[in-house]
Design an enzyme around this catalytic site. Structure first.
Site, PDB file in Angstrom:
ATOM      1  CG  HIS A 111      -3.120   8.653  20.814  1.00  0.00           C
ATOM      2  ND1 HIS A 111      -2.900   7.379  20.353  1.00  0.00           N
ATOM      3  CD2 HIS A 111      -2.111   8.904  21.691  1.00  0.00           C
ATOM      4  CE1 HIS A 111      -1.818   6.879  20.933  1.00  0.00           C
ATOM      5  NE2 HIS A 111      -1.327   7.791  21.755  1.00  0.00           N
ATOM      6  CG  HIS A 279       6.073   8.496  27.870  1.00  0.00           C
ATOM      7  ND1 HIS A 279       7.065   7.934  27.089  1.00  0.00           N
ATOM      8  CD2 HIS A 279       4.965   8.523  27.081  1.00  0.00           C
ATOM      9  CE1 HIS A 279       6.575   7.641  25.891  1.00  0.00           C
ATOM     10  NE2 HIS A 279       5.303   8.002  25.860  1.00  0.00           N
TER      11      HIS A 279
END
Length: 737
Positions: A111, A279
Site C-alpha cells: 500500500h 493474496h
C-alpha cells in the site's frame, strides 16, 4: 501610561461576544484549526504552495545530512535478521494472525508502493509518505498504522542508517522471503519526507469511497477515468474489492483492474501475478461492525497517539478485527507463498455471500475441511476461505484466465513473474539504477528502469562547443532543443531528462511540443558533431543549449561560462519502453509558452505542475521564464511574452516591461493580451496568461521586481545560469554517487 494595567489589557483582549469568562488568551488569527487561509478568501488565486513544500525547515535532519552516506554504514544483514525475527514475534498489544506478520508487512509495503501512477510519477513508496495524511488515514490503509508501530523498535535501533521509506518497503520484501518466495532483489536509497505531499492530486471528492462515477466520463468505460488518477475511488489504492461501486460483477471489475494497473505501469501478466501473489499470504478482516471503530489516525484524539480504527466494542485484534469488512483468508496456508490461491480459486465453485460486517465476498459452494484455513487464534478451528471481486475477475476475464492457466502449468514461472512484478511495484518510483544502493541490487537491466549506457567523458569539450558554434544553428533553437530534451524530467519518479537523448527517439521525436520539423533540423547538425568528436548526442544537445545561453549573456554584456559535466549516454529504441514514455509528453510548457490545446486547468496552474515535477522553486521558475522569453525560445517562435527589442540577449527586459506602469494590459481574443503604451495607445507587445501572472500574482511579482531592479542584472544572469544548470543536470544521478 494611560492607567491600564497589564491584567486589564489581557482581560480586554480575551473578551468575546456571547458567554463569559474562560476565553482563550490566544489571538484567534493564529489558531491553525480556525484560521482562514488566503485560498479560503480567494479560492481562484494561484496557489504556489506546490513549489514551497518540503522546505528544509520541515526536515529535522539538517542540510548536512546525507542519507546515502549513512547507508554505507548500515549493517544490512543484521537489519534483515531483525526483520525476519519480527515476522514471527507476535506482540501482545497487536497479536499476529497465526503468529505471523507476513501478511501485515506485505500489505504495508504494497500500500506504500501501490499509490504510484504512471501519468505524473507521483505517489509510491519512495518518500515514506504513508506516514502522513491523507495516506495514513485512507480507508484502504486501515491498520497499516499498526504495521509502522511494529517497525518502530527496528527504526529506533538503526536510526539514521535506514529511512522509513526503505524500511517499509524492505519489510514487505522480507515478509515474502519468510513466507518462502525467492525474491528478485532489493535496493535502498529512498529518502524520507517530513511533511505531507501537497503536490499529489488524489481526486476532487470530499468524502471517502464516494461513488466512482465522479472519476469517469462513463463508469462502464474505465479508460475515461480522470487523469492523472489511477485508483477507482477516493481512499482506495486500486479497485473496490466488492465490485464496481460496491456492486459485484467480476467482468466489470476485471475491466477496472486492467485500466487501474496499466495506469500504475503494470501489464496484464504482471497484474495477474500481483493479484495471485499478493493474496497468497494474509487475509481480509471483517469480523465485526465497522461503525464501532474509532476514527482514523488523523481524526483520532490525543489518547490514541496516532493509532486509528480501534474497535471500541471489542478487542480489535485476532478474529475480532475489522479492516476491509471482508472476512477470511484466500488460501489454506495463509503464511506460506505457494500455489494455494490458484488451487482455491480454480478448484472450487463460488457464490456471493455477506461477511459478518456486511461486505460482499465470494465463498466456495463446497469445500473439504482440510482445505479450509485455520482460525487466526485457534488452529483447531477451521474457517471459510474467501475471494474478492478482483480475485474472481482473474477467473472470469478470458485474458487473465489464460495467464493464470499458464502460471498453474508452471509454478516456477509464476514465482519468478511475481518476484519481478513485486520488485517493479516497490522500485518503480526510484528512478534509474544509479539511484539504487545496497548488496541486493539486481545486475539485470530492466526496460522499465529506462536504462542508459555510460557515455564518454574523454572528448575535448571545448572542441565540441567550437564545432557547434560553427554549425550555424540559431541561438533560440539551440536553447529550445536542450530545454525540450531536459524538461521531461520528473522528480516524482526520476524519469525523463536529457540523459539518454531520447528526444531523438519515438515517441518524443514526434511530440507536438517538441516541434518535430525544427527538432529534426537541429539534430541533423548536432548528431554528426557527436559522431565526429566521440561525444554522446545527449552531451552535444546540452552543450548546444549552454552555448546558446552563454551567447545570450554575452549579447547582454555579461561573460558567462556554464558548468558542464560530460558523460551522458545515448539510449536506443531497444532500451526505451515507448508506451510508458507517452505520459511524459508535455501537454503544456509555460516556459516556452506552449499549450497543446485548451484544458479545464489554467495555463498558469499547468506551469506550476511542470515546475514542481522538475524540482524548481518559485524563484527559479520566475528567472527561467524571464530568460527564456528574452532569448526568444517560444514554441513556434511566437512573440507572446517577448517584451524586448533585443531578442536573443539575456536581459531583464521581460521584468522591466512587466513592472512598468507606463503600459496597460488588455485581454483580446484567444486568451491572449495586448500590452499598450498608456499615452499613445500603441500595441507594444503581446502576452499569454502565463506571462502576465508574474505581474498579477503578488508572490511572483515580488520575484519579478527583484530582477527588474536596476542593480540586479548581474544577479539575474547568475540566477538564470544556476537554474538552467539545475534543469540540465537534474537526471545526472551518476554525479551524486
Amino acid at each position: 501610561m494611560d492607567g491600564h494595567t497589564v491584567e486589564g489589557d489581557l482581560n480586554e483582549s480575551t473578551r468575546g461576544s456571547g458567554g463569559s469568562g474562560g476565553k482563550c488568551p490566544v489571538m484567534h488569527g493564529s489558531l491553525t484549526a480556525l484560521g482562514t487561509t488566503v485560498m479560503d478568501w480567494w479560492p481562484n488565486a494561484l496557489n504556489l504552495d506546490i513549489l514551497h513544500q518540503h522546505d528544509l525547515k520541515t526536515n529535522p535532519m539538517g542540510p548536512d545530512f546525507d542519507y546515502h552516506e549513512e547507508l554505507k554504514t548500515l549493517d544490512v544483514d543484521a537489519l534483515k535478521d531483525d526483520l525476519r525475527q519480527l515476522m514471527n514475534d507476535s506482540q501482545e498489544w497487536w497479536p499476529a494472525d497465526w503468529g505471523s506478520y507476513v501478511g501485515m508487512f506485505a500489505r504495508v509495503a504494497w500500500h506504500a508502493a501501490g499509490s504510484y501512477r504512471l501519468s505524473d510519477g507521483r505517489g509510491g513508496g519512495g518518500t515514506g509518505n504513508q506516514r502522513f495524511a491523507p495516506l495514513n488515514s485512507w480507508p484502504d490503509n486501515v491498520n497499516t498504522d499498526k504495521g509502522r508501530r511494529l517497525l518502530w523498535p527496528i527504526k529506533k535501533k538503526y536510526g539514521n542508517k535506514i529511512s522509513w521509506a526503505d524500511l517499509m518497503i524492505l519489510s514487505g520484501t522480507i515478509a515474502y522471503e519468510v513466507a518462502g518466495l525467492k525474491t528478485f532483489g532489493f535496493a535502498f536509497g529512498r529518502e524520507d519526507i517530513w511533511h505531507p505531499e501537497k503536490d499529489t492530486y488524489w481526486g476532487s471528492e470530499k468524502e471517502w469511497l464516494a461513488p466512482s462515477d465522479t472519476r469517469y466520463e462513463e463508469v462502464s468505460k474505465p479508460d475515461t477515468m480522470e487523469n492523472p488518477l489511477a485508483a477507482v475511488q477516493m481512499g482506495l489504492i486500486y479497485v473496490n474489492p466488492e465490485g464496481v461501486n460496491g456492486v459485484s460483477d467480476p467482468q466489470k471489475t476485471a475491466d477496472q483492474v486492467r485500466e487501474t494497473f496499466a495506469r500504475m505501469a503494470m501489464d496484464d501478466e504482471e497484474t495477474a501475478a500481483l493479484t495471485a501473489g499478493g493474496h497468497t499470504i494474509g487475509k481480509c478482516h471483517g469480523n465485526g461492525n465497522a461503525d464501532d471503530l474509532s476514527p482514523e489516525p488523523e481524526a483520532a484524539g490525543p489518547e490514541y497517539q496516532g493509532i486509528g480504527w480501534m474497535n471500541t466494542k471489542g478487542r480489535s485484534v485476532g478474529r475480532d478485527t475489522v479492516v476491509s469488512g471482508i472476512e477470511g483468508a484466500w488460501t489454506t496456508n495463509p503464511t506460506k507463498f505457494d500455489m494455494g490461491w490458484f488451487d482455491m480459486l480454480f478448484g472450487h465453485k463460488w457464490e456471493l455471500k455477506k461477511s459478518p460486517a456486511g461486505a460482499s465476498q465470494w465463498m466456495p459452494v463446497d469445500i473439504k475441511e482440510e482445505d479450509m484455513p485455520a482460525d487466526v487464534e485457534d488452529p483447531s478451528i477451521k474457517t471459510m476461505p474467501i475471494m474478492t471481486d478482483a480475485d474472481m475477475a482473474m477467473k472470469v476475464d478470458p485474458i487473465y484466465n489464460e495467464i493464470c492457466q499458464k502460471f498453474m502449468a508452471d509454478p516456477q514461472y509464476f514465482e519468478d513473474t511475481f518476484a519481478r512484478a513485486w520488485f517493479k511495484l516497490t522500485h518503480r518510483d526510484m528512478g534509474p539504477k544509479a539511484c539504487y544502493y545496497g548488496p541486493d541490487v539486481p545486475q539485470e537491466d530492466l526496460i522499465w528502469q529506462d536504462p542508459i549506457p555510460t557515455g564518454s567523458s574523454s572528448y575535448d569539450v571545448a572542441a565540441v562547443k567550437a564545432k557547434i558554434a560553427e554549425a550555424g544553428i540559431p541561438l533560440a533553437d539551440m536553447v529550445a532543443t536542450a530545454w525540450d530534451s531536459a524538461r521531461t524530467y520528473r522528480g516524482s519518479d526520476k524519469r525523463g531528462g536529457a540523459n539518454g537523448a531520447r528526444i531523438r527517439l519515438a515517441p518524443q521525436k514526434d511530440w507536438v511540443g517538441n516541434e518535430p520539423e525544427r527538432l529534426s533540423a537541429v539534430l541533423a547538425k548536432l548528431e554528426p558533431i557527436a559522431a565526429e568528436t566521440g561525444a554522446s548526442v545527449a552531451d552535444v544537445i546540452v552543450l548546444a543549449g549552454n552555448l546558446g545561453v552563454e551567447q545570450a549573456a554575452k549579447a547582454a554584456g555579461v561573460d558567462l561560462e556554464l558548468p558542464f559535466a560530460p558523460g551522458r549516454g545515448d539510449a536506443t529504441d531497444e532500451m526505451t519502453d515507448a508506451e510508458s514514455f507517452e505520459p511524459l509528453e508535455p501537454l503544456a510548457d509555460g516556459f516556452r509558452n506552449f499549450q497543446k490545446t485548451e484544458y479545464v486547468v489554467s495555463s498558469e496552474e499547468m506551469l506550476l505542475d511542470r515546475a514542481q515535477l522538475m524540482g524548481l522553486t518559485a524563484n527559479e521558475m520566475t528567472v527561467l521564464i524571464g530568460g527564456m522569453r528574452a532569448m526568444g525560445t517560444n514554441f513556434g517562435a511566437t512573440k507572446l511574452g517577448v517584451f524586448t527589442e533585443r531578442e536573443g540577449a539575456l536581459t531583464t527586459d521581460f521584468f522591466d516591461v512587466l513592472t512598468d506602469m507606463a503600459y496597460q494590459w488588455l485581454p483580446v481574443a484567444g486568451g491572449t493580451y495586448e500590452i499598450r503604451d498608456r499615452k499613445s495607445g500603441e500595441v507594444k507587445y503581446t502576452a499569454s496568461r502565463v506571462d502576465l501572472v508574474f505581474g498579477s500574482n503578488s508572490i511572483l511579482r515580488g520575484y519579478a521586481e527583484v530582477y527588474a531592479q536596476d542593480d540586479n542584472h548581474g544577479k539575474f544572469v547568475k540566477d538564470f545560469a544556476a537554474a538552467w544548470t539545475k534543469v540540465m543536470t537534474a537526471d545526472r544521478f551518476d554525479l551524486a554517487s
